[in-house]
Write an enzyme that holds these catalytic residues in place. Structure first.
Site, PDB file in Angstrom:
ATOM      1  N   ASN A 283       6.448   9.513   5.012  1.00 17.87           N
ATOM      2  CA  ASN A 283       6.537   8.570   6.131  1.00 17.87           C
ATOM      3  C   ASN A 283       7.924   8.569   6.763  1.00 17.87           C
ATOM      4  OD1 ASN A 283       4.081   7.412   6.750  1.00 17.87           O
ATOM      5  ND2 ASN A 283       4.212   5.840   5.163  1.00 17.87           N
ATOM      6  N   HIS A 288       5.221   7.061  10.831  1.00 20.88           N
ATOM      7  CA  HIS A 288       3.998   6.373  10.378  1.00 20.88           C
ATOM      8  C   HIS A 288       2.720   6.920  11.018  1.00 20.88           C
ATOM      9  CE1 HIS A 288       5.886   3.280   7.927  1.00 20.88           C
ATOM     10  NE2 HIS A 288       6.826   3.172   8.868  1.00 20.88           N
ATOM     11  N   GLU A 319      -0.920   4.092  -0.105  1.00 17.00           N
ATOM     12  CA  GLU A 319      -1.382   5.464  -0.318  1.00 17.00           C
ATOM     13  C   GLU A 319      -2.226   5.600  -1.575  1.00 17.00           C
ATOM     14  OE1 GLU A 319       2.599   5.245  -2.488  1.00 17.00           O
ATOM     15  OE2 GLU A 319       1.584   4.276  -0.813  1.00 17.00           O
TER      16      GLU A 319
END
Length: 418
Positions: A283, A288, A319
């Site tokens: 990320n 994002h 995640e």
């Protein structure tokens, strides 16, 4: 189900219509019976009872029966003067009583004149017999009475009363004829009213039924829309918006249900906990938007790899993903985990900051066991989490599996890209 409900509604309306129709027919029949009863009463009045005619016949019977018989017996000296006197006196009293009763009944204007005439003739006849009675009391002999005069007197009063009787009978027939016309008119009117009422009920029932059916159709459409909306709301409440997988809320429901089912059946149950390797760094490096793309890619691999109805895939948060497998043993569970790892790696999603591989990879912790009543509800989750950390400690991009849910020792297998 809706078709059955519609049939029930139609049946209720039909029953209501039949009930009202039967009720109306019953009222009509009862009314007809009452009218018929009234007709019988009138028949009885004019032909069964015929009070006026009966009274006039009684007067005739008294003149021709009692008095005449007494006079003839007296002429032949068959009875004494005292008996003759008593018989004539009683007969005259009876005649007067019957005539007063007859006169008390309703008389039409056109018959009043003849009734007055008949009254005067009866009075004259009664005076004739009263004179005979007075003669007897004075000692006169009855055999001196003129039979010719006596018979003429009887014949005259007979014709007078007979004419009156005939008139009364004719009036009765006339009244009955008029009544029959009224009676037939009433029957026709009642029949017409009944038909109009039934026709009205049919029309009203038709429009009511049509209205209810229209409302029912609208209700069915609204119900379907509501069901669809509820289904969408339910799906939204149980679905992760980003990945379209089941969310943590649905996981809690399915996990509890399937664990209980596996315990009852004493069958295999497998729980996998999956985590994207170095996702924070991914990320930070790619942003994002690319991070969301990576999550969607992992979700797609999971859905493609686990397509049985008894395979459940969840996004537990961030995640982290979860998988519940039913009736899948250790060997097959391990194979599925290996295939998932390979498939994610083969998508070749660039991950330059990963220390494991140049592409995006995943680590999996697996618990596979036969469920029984002793199996603790939280042990599968805690052991899968433990296996996930072992997979990460073992180098990531692989899986660790255990079948032991009661001890801290594990049976581990690791797979890495060659």
């Amino acid at each position: 189900m809706q078709f059955i409900e519609a049939l029930k509604l139609r049946s209720k309306l039909l029953f209501l219509f039949l009930l009202v129709t039967i009720g109306l027919f019953s009222v009509g029949i009862i009314g007809a019976l009452y009218i018929d009863s009234m007709k019988k009463n009138l028949d009885s009045l004019y032909f069964g009872s015929l009070i006026p005619v009966v009274e006039l016949n009684e007067i005739l019977q008294t003149y021709h029966g009692n008095i005449t018989s007494t006079i003839y017996k007296a002429k032949n000296t068959a009875i004494s003067n005292s008996q003759v006197s008593s018989e004539i006196k009683n007969s005259l009293m009876k005649v007067k009583y019957q005539w007063r009763s007859y006169e008390s009944h309703f008389k039409r204007y056109e018959e009043l004149q003849y009734v007055e005439y008949a009254a005067s003739e009866i009075k004259s006849t009664n005076i004739y017999f009263e004179n005979i009675l007075e003669g007897i009391l004075n000692g006169n002999e009855l055999k001196n009475i003129s039979i010719i005069n006596f018979e003429m007197k009887m014949e005259h009063i007979h014709k007078t009363i007979k004419k009156l009787i005939k008139y009364e009978v004719e009036v009765a027939k006339y009244e009955r004829k008029n009544f029959l016309k009224v009676y037939e008119s009433i029957i026709i009117n009642v029949g017409i009213i009944l038909l109009l009422v039934i026709l009205g009920i049919l029309i009203i029932s038709f429009y009511v039924f049509k209205s209810i059916q229209s409302d029912h159709t609208k209700l069915e459409i609204a119900t379907k829309k509501l069901q669809q909306a509820n289904k969408k709301l339910e799906n939204v409440s149980y679905t992760d918006v980003l990945t379209s997988l089941h969310n943590r809320r649905y996981f809690n429901f399915i996990y509890d249900r399937e664990l209980k089912r596996a315990k009852r059946a004493k069958s295999y149950i497998t729980f996998m906990m999956l985590d994207i390797d170095f996702f924070k760094q991914y990320n930070d490096t790619y942003g994002h938007i690319e991070g969301d793309f990576a999550l969607k890619s992992v979700a797609k691999v999971l859905k493609e790899s686990l397509q049985r109805p008894s395979d459940y895939v969840f996004r537990l948060g961030g995640e982290e993903f979860g998988v519940i497998l039913i009736d899948t043993d250790e060997s097959n569970s391990a194979k599925l985990a290996r295939d998932i790892c390979d498939s994610i790696r083969d998508r070749k999603i660039k991950h330059e900051t990963s220390t494991v591989n140049d592409y995006l990879t995943i680590s999996i912790g697996i618990v596979c066991c036969i469920a029984d009543e002793a199996l603790n509800e939280d042990i599968l989750i805690s052991r899968a989490d433990e296996m996930l950390y072992k997979a990460k400690d073992g180098g990531r991009d692989g899986y660790t599996i255990t079948t032991n849910v009661s001890e801290s020792t594990t049976k581990s297998k690791e797979q890495k890209e060659a």
